[in-house]
Scaffold this motif. Sequence first.
Motif, PDB file in Angstrom:
ATOM      1  N   THR A 322       0.845  -1.204   0.000  1.00  0.00           N
ATOM      2  CA  THR A 322       0.000   0.000   0.000  1.00  0.00           C
ATOM      3  C   THR A 322       0.875   1.246   0.000  1.00  0.00           C
ATOM      4  O   THR A 322       0.472   2.305  -0.484  1.00  0.00           O
ATOM      5  CB  THR A 322      -0.928   0.031   1.229  1.00  0.00           C
ATOM      6  OG1 THR A 322      -0.139   0.063   2.434  1.00  0.00           O
ATOM      7  CG2 THR A 322      -1.854  -1.174   1.264  1.00  0.00           C
ATOM      8  N   PHE A 323       2.091   1.118   0.549  1.00  0.00           N
ATOM      9  CA  PHE A 323       3.002   2.265   0.651  1.00  0.00           C
ATOM     10  C   PHE A 323       3.559   2.676  -0.716  1.00  0.00           C
ATOM     11  O   PHE A 323       4.075   3.781  -0.879  1.00  0.00           O
ATOM     12  CB  PHE A 323       4.151   1.920   1.605  1.00  0.00           C
ATOM     13  CG  PHE A 323       4.940   3.102   2.068  1.00  0.00           C
ATOM     14  CD1 PHE A 323       4.390   4.051   2.919  1.00  0.00           C
ATOM     15  CD2 PHE A 323       6.262   3.267   1.664  1.00  0.00           C
ATOM     16  CE1 PHE A 323       5.123   5.142   3.352  1.00  0.00           C
ATOM     17  CE2 PHE A 323       7.012   4.353   2.099  1.00  0.00           C
ATOM     18  CZ  PHE A 323       6.444   5.298   2.954  1.00  0.00           C
ATOM     19  N   LYS A 324       3.443   1.805  -1.706  1.00  0.00           N
ATOM     20  CA  LYS A 324       3.946   2.114  -3.046  1.00  0.00           C
ATOM     21  C   LYS A 324       3.253   3.338  -3.641  1.00  0.00           C
ATOM     22  O   LYS A 324       3.812   4.032  -4.501  1.00  0.00           O
ATOM     23  CB  LYS A 324       3.761   0.906  -3.962  1.00  0.00           C
ATOM     24  CG  LYS A 324       4.639  -0.279  -3.599  1.00  0.00           C
ATOM     25  CD  LYS A 324       4.292  -1.518  -4.426  1.00  0.00           C
ATOM     26  CE  LYS A 324       5.152  -2.721  -4.037  1.00  0.00           C
ATOM     27  NZ  LYS A 324       4.764  -3.956  -4.756  1.00  0.00           N
ATOM     28  N   ILE A 325       2.028   3.605  -3.170  1.00  0.00           N
ATOM     29  CA  ILE A 325       1.285   4.768  -3.668  1.00  0.00           C
ATOM     30  C   ILE A 325       2.013   6.055  -3.307  1.00  0.00           C
ATOM     31  O   ILE A 325       2.011   7.027  -4.078  1.00  0.00           O
ATOM     32  CB  ILE A 325      -0.149   4.773  -3.088  1.00  0.00           C
ATOM     33  CG1 ILE A 325      -0.912   3.522  -3.539  1.00  0.00           C
ATOM     34  CG2 ILE A 325      -0.907   6.035  -3.477  1.00  0.00           C
ATOM     35  CD1 ILE A 325      -1.032   3.375  -5.041  1.00  0.00           C
ATOM     36  N   VAL A 326       2.659   6.095  -2.154  1.00  0.00           N
ATOM     37  CA  VAL A 326       3.426   7.276  -1.738  1.00  0.00           C
ATOM     38  C   VAL A 326       4.564   7.527  -2.714  1.00  0.00           C
ATOM     39  O   VAL A 326       4.804   8.669  -3.145  1.00  0.00           O
ATOM     40  CB  VAL A 326       3.980   7.086  -0.311  1.00  0.00           C
ATOM     41  CG1 VAL A 326       4.840   8.277   0.104  1.00  0.00           C
ATOM     42  CG2 VAL A 326       2.855   6.886   0.683  1.00  0.00           C
ATOM     43  N   LEU A 327       5.278   6.457  -3.083  1.00  0.00           N
ATOM     44  CA  LEU A 327       6.391   6.604  -4.021  1.00  0.00           C
ATOM     45  C   LEU A 327       5.903   7.011  -5.403  1.00  0.00           C
ATOM     46  O   LEU A 327       6.538   7.839  -6.083  1.00  0.00           O
ATOM     47  CB  LEU A 327       7.183   5.292  -4.119  1.00  0.00           C
ATOM     48  CG  LEU A 327       8.213   5.045  -3.015  1.00  0.00           C
ATOM     49  CD1 LEU A 327       7.543   4.603  -1.726  1.00  0.00           C
ATOM     50  CD2 LEU A 327       9.275   4.041  -3.458  1.00  0.00           C
ATOM     51  N   ALA A 328       4.767   6.440  -5.821  1.00  0.00           N
ATOM     52  CA  ALA A 328       4.217   6.799  -7.128  1.00  0.00           C
ATOM     53  C   ALA A 328       3.871   8.282  -7.182  1.00  0.00           C
ATOM     54  O   ALA A 328       4.202   8.974  -8.160  1.00  0.00           O
ATOM     55  CB  ALA A 328       2.989   5.952  -7.414  1.00  0.00           C
ATOM     56  N   LEU A 329       3.218   8.785  -6.148  1.00  0.00           N
ATOM     57  CA  LEU A 329       2.862  10.204  -6.101  1.00  0.00           C
ATOM     58  C   LEU A 329       4.093  11.099  -6.193  1.00  0.00           C
ATOM     59  O   LEU A 329       4.140  12.056  -6.971  1.00  0.00           O
ATOM     60  CB  LEU A 329       2.094  10.505  -4.810  1.00  0.00           C
ATOM     61  CG  LEU A 329       0.670   9.951  -4.687  1.00  0.00           C
ATOM     62  CD1 LEU A 329       0.175  10.062  -3.249  1.00  0.00           C
ATOM     63  CD2 LEU A 329      -0.275  10.690  -5.634  1.00  0.00           C
ATOM     64  N   LYS A 330       5.113  10.771  -5.388  1.00  0.00           N
ATOM     65  CA  LYS A 330       6.318  11.615  -5.338  1.00  0.00           C
ATOM     66  C   LYS A 330       7.128  11.494  -6.617  1.00  0.00           C
ATOM     67  O   LYS A 330       7.652  12.493  -7.148  1.00  0.00           O
ATOM     68  CB  LYS A 330       7.165  11.223  -4.128  1.00  0.00           C
ATOM     69  CG  LYS A 330       8.323  12.182  -3.845  1.00  0.00           C
ATOM     70  CD  LYS A 330       7.821  13.569  -3.482  1.00  0.00           C
ATOM     71  CE  LYS A 330       8.965  14.462  -3.011  1.00  0.00           C
ATOM     72  NZ  LYS A 330       8.512  15.861  -2.755  1.00  0.00           N
ATOM     73  N   GLY A 331       7.236  10.280  -7.142  1.00  0.00           N
ATOM     74  CA  GLY A 331       8.029  10.078  -8.357  1.00  0.00           C
ATOM     75  C   GLY A 331       7.476  10.828  -9.544  1.00  0.00           C
ATOM     76  O   GLY A 331       8.227  11.468 -10.295  1.00  0.00           O
ATOM     77  N   ILE A 332       6.149  10.785  -9.730  1.00  0.00           N
ATOM     78  CA  ILE A 332       5.524  11.502 -10.851  1.00  0.00           C
ATOM     79  C   ILE A 332       5.583  13.005 -10.610  1.00  0.00           C
ATOM     80  O   ILE A 332       5.890  13.784 -11.518  1.00  0.00           O
ATOM     81  CB  ILE A 332       4.062  11.040 -11.040  1.00  0.00           C
ATOM     82  CG1 ILE A 332       3.999   9.539 -11.303  1.00  0.00           C
ATOM     83  CG2 ILE A 332       3.403  11.809 -12.183  1.00  0.00           C
ATOM     84  CD1 ILE A 332       2.597   8.950 -11.189  1.00  0.00           C
ATOM     85  N   GLU A 333       5.301  13.419  -9.393  1.00  0.00           N
ATOM     86  CA  GLU A 333       5.299  14.841  -9.052  1.00  0.00           C
ATOM     87  C   GLU A 333       6.683  15.471  -9.254  1.00  0.00           C
ATOM     88  O   GLU A 333       6.794  16.620  -9.695  1.00  0.00           O
ATOM     89  CB  GLU A 333       4.841  15.023  -7.599  1.00  0.00           C
ATOM     90  CG  GLU A 333       4.525  16.444  -7.203  1.00  0.00           C
ATOM     91  CD  GLU A 333       3.284  17.015  -7.877  1.00  0.00           C
ATOM     92  OE1 GLU A 333       3.112  18.244  -7.834  1.00  0.00           O
ATOM     93  OE2 GLU A 333       2.496  16.230  -8.455  1.00  0.00           O
ATOM     94  N   GLU A 334       7.732  14.718  -8.946  1.00  0.00           N
ATOM     95  CA  GLU A 334       9.106  15.229  -9.089  1.00  0.00           C
ATOM     96  C   GLU A 334       9.629  15.105 -10.519  1.00  0.00           C
ATOM     97  O   GLU A 334      10.734  15.575 -10.838  1.00  0.00           O
ATOM     98  CB  GLU A 334      10.039  14.471  -8.149  1.00  0.00           C
ATOM     99  CG  GLU A 334       9.799  14.726  -6.671  1.00  0.00           C
ATOM    100  CD  GLU A 334      10.346  16.065  -6.211  1.00  0.00           C
ATOM    101  OE1 GLU A 334      11.315  16.564  -6.811  1.00  0.00           O
ATOM    102  OE2 GLU A 334       9.774  16.639  -5.259  1.00  0.00           O
ATOM    103  N   GLY A 335       8.859  14.464 -11.405  1.00  0.00           N
ATOM    104  CA  GLY A 335       9.287  14.298 -12.792  1.00  0.00           C
ATOM    105  C   GLY A 335      10.318  13.207 -12.985  1.00  0.00           C
ATOM    106  O   GLY A 335      10.971  13.140 -14.029  1.00  0.00           O
TER     107      GLY A 335
END
Length: 607
Positions: A322-335
């Motif tokens: 479930t924590f993978k969603i945090v990384l997905a949000l940050k990774g896309i947001e940071e480009g």
Amino acid sequence: MEHFVKDSNTITDSKYVWSKRILIFFIIVLLIRLWDLQIMRGSEMRMLSEQNRIRVKKVVAPRGVIYDRNGKILAETRPSFNIYIIPEDIKDFNQTVDGLAQLMNIERDEIIEKLKAASNMPSSFPVKIKSDVTMDDVAKVEAHRVYLPGVQIQIEPKRYYNYGKTFAHLIGYVSEISDEELKKKEYKNYSPGDFIGRYGLERSYESFLRGIDGEKRVEVDAMGREIRTLDIKEPIPGNNLYLNVDLEVQEVIDKALENKRGGSVVIDTKTGGVIALVSRPAFDPNKFVSGISKEDWQKIALDTRHPLQNRVTQGRYPPGSTFKIVLALKGIEEGLINEKTSFLCRGGMPYGGRVFKCWKKGGHGGVNIHRAIVESCDVFFYNLGLKLGIDRIHEMANIIGLGRKTGIDLPGEKDGLVPSSQWKQRVYKTPWYEGETLSVAIGQGAVWLTPIQLVQLASFVANEGVNYRPQIVKKIVSPEGKIIKTFEPELNASVKLKKDTIRIVKDGMKGVVNEGSGTAYGSRIQHVSMSGKTGTAQSVGEKGKNLGDHAWFIAFAPSEDPSIAISVLVEYGGHGSSSAAPVAKAVTETMFKEKKDIKEAKLNGYR
């Protein structure tokens, strides 16, 4: 001879005179005493006389009623028969104490301890010996009343939890105040025998739920029995709580988690209102109200499953995938990644002299972010974790509110942990290593979260960067119907995210449930779309035994316009897809019941 008679008469006269003088003296002393009692101390003596004949008794105020969002009563009061001893009326201490102990099967020392605890109260103060006795016990006491001077039965309001274990961790329970608490300043307005909120809402809202006791003056006979009531000051009931909770949803989760360990919480994404909160295993709160037996208390206290723990707010677990969603949000947001970014998954990722495995042994092949979320590819998030680094992961988690208390209106909430390089240096005096980031990237290692924190993650995605403080109570209302306080939505996080960030993550979570390759495809619903993310977290069981992995599922629904967010944890449940997701499915189906077409109306148009 005449001289002897004369002397004899003189002696007799002398005795008479002295007797008369002594009698007069005692009469004078008596008159003075009567003057003192009747005239000088008349008012004081009348007061003492009144106290012997007239008693002031406390009239216990009922606690406020607790309602669900639809007005259904969850906790109320009912009449209870309680046994008291009034020390002032005891004629023979041993006779009363021993007789009551034998009659009611109570330990003699227990009665004495309770009398000692109230020794600083007036001798006319009723000391509660046993609460909530049966009608059979009442009949026994009344039948032996003449042999038990000082013992009385009083009818008082008693807390009653209509749904028992179902709301145990949410509403909590009340129990009798302890001797130690009575010594504290904060409890100066409490008396021996009073009840106080111990857990859950009962504790959080004690000052609102507790009423104001009344009193009545009664005339009693020599045995201490009431003859008549002279006057009464009515008690003021406590204020009522109206919750955001839905009884039907609560019962659905309760049934779904039956015979399991875990917890689930459902919130309104638009307000933060808590719709349901269940923790299992649970306990019967009504046992605490009546005075829990030593045997029952030992069963609860020694239970290795810890039924008193609220797993939703106090249980800290690795969040798994479930924590993978945090990384997905940050990774896309940071480009750092986009929809076209792809990593090759062959079932594992070599790093630092070891292989970090993916859950799918054969691997997923080339994986982009959408498939990585839908199929929960570990290798993709190992790579993304290395790109982000632990501090950027920590930053995003902190924005959402993960790792810290949510502020839910329940006592004893625990914080969590999302590590950072600074945290490790402060705690362990050692630097952070990249290999540790790989474990955190898939929700393992030094990351611990509660179900209430993870529902905030689901709500954050559902609301596209916004979530609210979870709130159980909607409003507080006086017994007369006046609104005392209302609880408006309170922002917890509000971040403007890129449209692509939200779109990609939302589409991925929708695919988890609604695409054939999704890890929760088995929990899809025909008439409403649910989005979610499964998680399977490694665990260490009791005494080091491996009892299995923890199962997670976070979700929101409907996918297009989310109004609810759900978090489900099943301890040692194995896979989130098979153990946790079906609970969220049951909740969603309950809240969004399928509307059946009614064709009869159309047919009537042709008649």
